[in-house]
Scaffold this active site. Structure first.
Site, PDB file in Angstrom:
ATOM      1  N   CYS A  68       0.902  -0.877  -0.078  1.00  0.00           N
ATOM      2  CA  CYS A  68       0.052   0.321  -0.084  1.00  0.00           C
ATOM      3  C   CYS A  68       0.722   1.236  -0.204  1.00  0.00           C
ATOM      4  CB  CYS A  68      -0.906  -0.082   1.533  1.00  0.00           C
ATOM      5  SG  CYS A  68      -0.176   0.408   2.163  1.00  0.00           S
ATOM      6  N   ALA A  69       0.568   2.437   1.019  1.00  0.00           N
ATOM      7  CA  ALA A  69       1.109   3.374   0.323  1.00  0.00           C
ATOM      8  C   ALA A  69       2.384   3.578   0.907  1.00  0.00           C
ATOM      9  CB  ALA A  69       0.859   4.801   1.048  1.00  0.00           C
TER      10      ALA A  69
END
Length: 100
Positions: A61-62
């Site tokens: 993810c981020a």
């Protein structure tokens, strides 16, 4: 939960590893790790049949928070799931290429 760094992800990607980016579609379109498949976090459980249970699944993810939670979900569903620590933020900070 198993976890690797972006440095440890490189060899897996070179071998054709499955990398799932669980960010939202707009985040993914802004830039993602080459070869990553986008399955947003909220849709992951309904799309499990798209993933190969016989191979490890790397989750990104981020920053590593959402992917950590989704790694647990995949592990509970019988996958060999691995969280990518630091996420795409660490990937881009390291100067690695992204795709749009």
């Amino acid at each position: 939960m198993r976890e690797i760094t972006i440095d440890d992800l490189d060899p897996a990607l070179e071998k054709g590893a499955t990398l799932v980016d669980v960010r939202e579609v707009n985040e993914y379109r802004e830039g993602h790790i080459p070869g990553a498949v986008n399955i947003p976090m909220g849709r992951l459980t309904s799309r499990l049949d798209e993933l190969d249970r016989s191979r490890p699944v790397y989750v990104v993810c981020a920053s590593g928070n959402r992917s950590s939670a989704m790694t647990d979900v995949l592990t509970s569903a019988g996958f060999d799931a691995v969280n990518v620590a630091g996420g795409t933020a660490a990937w881009t900070r390291a100067g690695r290429p992204t795709e749009r």
